[in-house]
Write a protein that holds these residues in place. Structure first.
Motif, mmCIF file in Angstrom:
data_model
loop_
_atom_site.group_PDB
_atom_site.id
_atom_site.type_symbol
_atom_site.label_atom_id
_atom_site.label_comp_id
_atom_site.label_asym_id
_atom_site.label_seq_id
_atom_site.Cartn_x
_atom_site.Cartn_y
_atom_site.Cartn_z
ATOM 1 N N TRP A 1 46.903 -27.338 8.042
ATOM 2 C CA TRP A 1 47.240 -25.924 7.877
ATOM 3 C C TRP A 1 48.200 -25.770 6.703
ATOM 4 O O TRP A 1 48.832 -26.731 6.284
ATOM 5 N N GLU B 1 46.024 -24.112 -1.152
ATOM 6 C CA GLU B 1 45.191 -24.316 0.031
ATOM 7 C C GLU B 1 43.827 -24.875 -0.361
ATOM 8 O O GLU B 1 43.322 -25.803 0.281
ATOM 9 N N ARG B 2 43.236 -24.356 -1.410
ATOM 10 C CA ARG B 2 41.935 -24.871 -1.865
ATOM 11 C C ARG B 2 42.048 -26.337 -2.287
ATOM 12 O O ARG B 2 41.162 -27.143 -1.982
ATOM 13 N N ASP C 1 42.301 -28.344 0.923
ATOM 14 C CA ASP C 1 40.989 -28.368 1.584
ATOM 15 C C ASP C 1 40.045 -29.367 0.910
ATOM 16 O O ASP C 1 39.245 -30.021 1.581
ATOM 17 N N ARG D 1 37.050 -27.303 10.777
ATOM 18 C CA ARG D 1 36.364 -27.346 9.470
ATOM 19 C C ARG D 1 34.919 -27.786 9.696
ATOM 20 O O ARG D 1 34.021 -26.998 9.591
#
Length: 167
Positions: A115, A126-127, A130, A151
């Protein structure tokens, strides 16, 4: 039998692309950074982790958070599970976490979740996280069947799975 090979050495510093953020194992001493990050994003985090983990409770105190981080630090040292803090370069802000745990549900040899704080949702950071996490797990961790919670599988579907035989 351990969930990790006896000779496995966990990474201690993982840079995110761009060089302004990194992951490192969380410590009890991170509580002054972790507590505001968690509680500042608590409502959204509860919608993600609450049904499965009961975390973070609305009533969580700083002291309870600090005790939780100490538990994580001890689990990391014992290679029982891993919690990595997402930090800025100077380590003045904790911006999220990555959890790497032994499987609680059948069909995987490791379970991974992560998170970021509310302010970073939808951001380049965040990207980058990820994209990094699955690549990092494939490159640096000894899993053959990692499961990416929330995910690769929804939390609802994960909760419906059978318990792992070793859990």
């Amino acid at each position: 039998m351990s969930w990790l090979p006896d000779d496995f050495v966990h990474p201690v510093h993982v840079p995110l692309p761009g060089g302004r953020h990194h992951l490192r194992p969380v410590r009890e001493a991170d509580a002054p950074l972790d507590y505001p990050a968690v509680m500042g994003s608590r409502e959204r985090l509860w919608t993600v982790f609450g049904p499965a983990w009961g975390w973070p409770a609305a009533t969580m105190t700083f002291e309870a958070n600090q005790a939780d981080l100490l538990r994580h630090e001890k689990e990391i040292a014992a290679h029982q599970s891993f919690n990595y803090a997402l930090l800025d370069e100077a380590e003045t802000a904790l911006l999220g976490c990555v959890y790497i745990d032994p499987p609680a549900k059948a069909g995987a040899d490791g379970e991974i979740a992560w998170w970021v704080v509310d302010d970073l949702v939808g951001s380049e950071v965040e990207r980058a996280l990820d994209a990094l996490v699955p690549q990092w797990i494939a490159a640096d961790w000894p899993f053959e069947q990692p499961r990416f919670l929330g995910r690769g599988i929804s939390w609802t579907d994960w909760l419906a799975l059978s318990a792992h035989p070793d859990a």
